[in-house]
Design an enzyme around this catalytic site. Structure first.
Site, PDB file in Angstrom:
ATOM      1  CG  ASP A 181      37.175  59.474  23.332  1.00  0.00           C
ATOM      2  OD1 ASP A 181      38.019  58.931  24.069  1.00  0.00           O
ATOM      3  OD2 ASP A 181      36.633  58.903  22.373  1.00  0.00           O
ATOM      4  CB  SER A 240      37.880  54.580  22.074  1.00  0.00           C
ATOM      5  OG  SER A 240      38.269  55.804  22.602  1.00  0.00           O
ATOM      6  NE  ARG A 263      49.796  54.029  20.854  1.00  0.00           N
ATOM      7  CZ  ARG A 263      48.706  53.669  21.513  1.00  0.00           C
ATOM      8  NH1 ARG A 263      48.813  53.052  22.684  1.00  0.00           N
ATOM      9  NH2 ARG A 263      47.514  53.917  21.039  1.00  0.00           N
ATOM     10  CB  ALA A 270      39.496  46.916  14.835  1.00  0.00           C
ATOM     11  CE  LYS A 307      39.574  59.917  20.775  1.00  0.00           C
ATOM     12  NZ  LYS A 307      39.947  58.725  21.552  1.00  0.00           N
TER      13      LYS A 307
HETATM   14  O1  LIG Z   1      44.552  54.227  20.653  1.00  0.00           O
HETATM   15  C1  LIG Z   1      44.699  55.084  21.504  1.00  0.00           C
HETATM   16  O2  LIG Z   1      44.801  56.295  21.238  1.00  0.00           O
HETATM   17  C2  LIG Z   1      44.811  54.647  22.937  1.00  0.00           C
HETATM   18  O3  LIG Z   1      45.513  53.452  23.004  1.00  0.00           O
HETATM   19  C3  LIG Z   1      43.463  54.425  23.514  1.00  0.00           C
HETATM   20  O4  LIG Z   1      42.628  55.535  23.371  1.00  0.00           O
HETATM   21  P1  LIG Z   1      41.127  55.390  22.905  1.00  0.00           P
HETATM   22  O5  LIG Z   1      40.645  54.079  23.408  1.00  0.00           O
HETATM   23  O6  LIG Z   1      40.426  56.538  23.601  1.00  0.00           O
HETATM   24  O7  LIG Z   1      41.081  55.501  21.452  1.00  0.00           O
HETATM   25 MN   LIG Z   2      37.938  56.972  24.095  1.00  0.00          MN
HETATM   26 MN   LIG Z   3      42.198  57.345  24.585  1.00  0.00          MN
END
Ligand SMILES: O=C(O)[C@H](O)COP(=O)(O)O
Ligand SMILES: [Mn+2]
Ligand SMILES: [Mn+2]
Length: 558
Positions: free
Chosen positions: A29, A82, A207, A286, A360
């Protein structure tokens, strides 16, 4: 594929590649490719395994696109993320993603004709419209301009009292930028007030500390938001949101601002959510809205004490989970990501193991499977979640659970129970988002060690590996001007880039089970993440469905 409404999941055999190989699919990632300088943490870190894979270029290592149109985002300036990255990797096709679908629905006005808007608008006469979501122009979870259009559109269509509950960003955009975003929003709300709409910011928070947890890592995060947004209770009370953010930034960055509520002259919160109100969660993405959606929508809910559960009309910007149908009301239909590679492979006898740590976990399961929770076939699949650390920023534990993920994958490969072992290794991304360069270097080294563990297991069982990433992050930690020079802020300090990037990502194939002659084709120069699914299907001995993006590999005759 579809015949008289019935989908056939039978895949054709690959004419040259055998079935039955054990395959590791590794997603790093936040691991892009960028020039090797001191702000490229992957370059600075010791990453011998990933370095050795690069030696396989061009036949067994190459770069693929992971941002913008290649992953269904509105413009080429949109960095990857992601959700869209894993959607493309798993689905093998490029779908117009939430960001784009909301843009289109707002531009055409169709958003206001849909069931979702009609449903919430029935509260406009007597109730308040609450908008809750991430306030930035990052374009990963939400976008400020979409919120602005929605505010305008809703007020023109009868919303007389509006409360916005803001979540400050600093993760998909520069830290400190939330002050400007709140000022912009305040200006817009002031203009609405001039038109007779009672529109105000009601609460806020960072956030990562308020509301936007994901994959049920820490319900306290959602509870802090609930208390401020619904109950109107928070440890910090302010008369004005700009002042709130400026003041709270003295002790925290944008991502982690503590919750606050805006109060009137009698110290009373100006916008708790009460019976008869309408609520829209404005994020299109989401993963970090599902938990709040559950708290708002489920009657039976035991993750925290909600204290008061108002009778509201709730809609998501999108439907966040296609399997749970959550939320049941939404303003814009989500991309219909059907017939993902995971579903096909399970139907064709490929036993699958997927694993990551909590933060993740949904990426290699939920996103990979087209924003669908659960198994396609529990007899054929096993998904393992390693609990993430809770309540810390990951720069203090940059190794995260990389080695545990590596071990679980190794054991799954050696067990012989699975044909595909799929993992997400989070470090480059999660630590990259903290903006801590030193810690990110440690993170990249740990990720590389996890890859080695998996590749060693593949070596042992005569299998195949495919190693790639979902988007960039750790390879560039500073904001740059057009010629690539790092930018300084007004105090002369480096502007640290906490966000993802628009860089391409590597993809490598290999392992003793890889048939001789398998190599990357040279005629797919613009290949991107969506080309990976067909590639993986080939390695399992199948040809991909016709409408999948083409494979990246060919088998040369020796
Ligand atoms: O949600 C998060 O942590 C970031 O806004 C984006 O990171 P990710 O797409 O790698 O989850
Ligand atoms: Mn990612
Ligand atoms: Mn990220």
């Amino acid at each position: 594929m579809a015949s008289s409404g019935q989908v056939s999941f039978k895949l054709e055999d690959h004419p040259k590649l055998p079935k039955g190989k054990r395959i590791a699919v590794v997603v790093l990632d936040g691991w892009g490719e960028y020039k090797p300088d001191q702000y490229n943490c992957i370059h600075v870190a010791q990453t011998p395994t990933m370095d050795s894979l690069k030696q396989g270029a061009p036949d067994r290592w190459r770069l693929i696109r992971a941002h913008g149109n290649a992953v269904g985002l509105p413009t080429e300036d949109d960095m990857g993320n992601s959700e869209v990255g894993h959607n493309a990797l798993g689905a093998g096709r490029i779908f117009a993603q939430g960001a784009k679908l909301v843009d289109l629905a707002l531009a055409s006005g169709k958003i206001y004709d849909g069931e979702g808007f009609k449903y919430i608008s029935e509260s406009f006469e007597k109730g308040t419209l609450h908008l809750i979501g991430l306030l930035s122009d990052g374009g990963v979870h939400s976008r400020l301009d979409q919120l602005q259009l929605l505010l305008k559109g809703a007020s023109e269509r009868g919303a007389k009292r509006i409360r916005v509950h803001v979540l400050t960003d600093g993760r998909d955009v520069l830290d400190g930028s939330s002050v400007g975003f709140v000022e912009t929003l305040e200006n817009d709300l002031a203009k609405l007030r001039e038109k007779g709409v009672d529109a105000r910011i009601a609460s806020g928070g960072g956030r990562m500390y308020v509301t936007m947890d994901r994959y049920e890592n820490d319900w306290d995060v959602v509870k802090r938001g609930w208390d401020a947004q619904v109950l109107g209770e928070a440890p910090h009370k302010f008369k004005n949101a700009v002042e709130a953010v400026k003041k709270l930034r003295e002790n925290a960055n944008d991502q982690y601002l503590p919750p606050f509520v805006i109060v009137d002259d009698n110290n009373k919160a100006v916008g708790p959510i009460v019976d008869g109100d309408a609520v829209v969660t404005i994020n299109f993405r989401a993963d970090r809205m599902v938990m709040l959606a559950k708290a708002l929508e489920y009657q039976d809910f035991n993750k925290f004490d909600r204290v008061r559960v108002p009778k509201i009309r709730y809609a998501g910007m999108l439907q966040y989970d296609g399997e749970l149908k959550l939320p049941s009301r939404y303003l814009v239909s989500p991309p219909e990501i059907d017939r993902t590679s995971g579903e096909y492979l399970v139907h064709n006898g490929v036993r699958t193991f997927a694993c990551s740590e909590t933060v993740k976990f949904g990426h290699v399961t939920f996103f990979w499977n087209g924003n669908r929770s659960g198994y396609f076939n529990p007899q054929m699949e096993e998904y393992v979640e390693i609990p993430s650390d809770v309540g810390i920023t990951f720069n203090v534990q940059p190794k995260m659970k990389a080695l545990e993920i590596g071990e679980k994958a190794r054991d799954a490969i050696l067990s012989g129970k699975f044909d595909q072992v799929r993992v997400n290794i989070p470090n480059g991304d999660m630590v990259g988002h903290t903006g801590d360069i030193e810690a990110t270097v440690v993170a990249c080294k740990a990720a590389d060690e996890a890859v080695k563990m998996i590749l060693d297991a593949i070596e042992q069982v005569g299998g195949i590996y495919i190693v790639t990433a979902d988007h960039g992050n750790a390879e560039d930690m500073v904001k740059r001007n057009k010629s690539g020079e790092p930018l300084l802020d007004k105090n002369g300090d480096l502007q640290i880039l906490t966000s993802h990037t628009c860089q391409p990502v590597p993809i490598a194939i290999g392992g003793p089970g890889l048939a001789p002659g398998v190599r990357f084709r040279s005629d797919v120069p613009n290949g991107g993440l969506a080309n990976v699914a067909a590639t993986v299907m080939n390695l399992h001995g199948f040809i991909s469905p016709n409408d999948y993006e083409t494979t990246l590999i060919e088998v040369a005759d020796n």
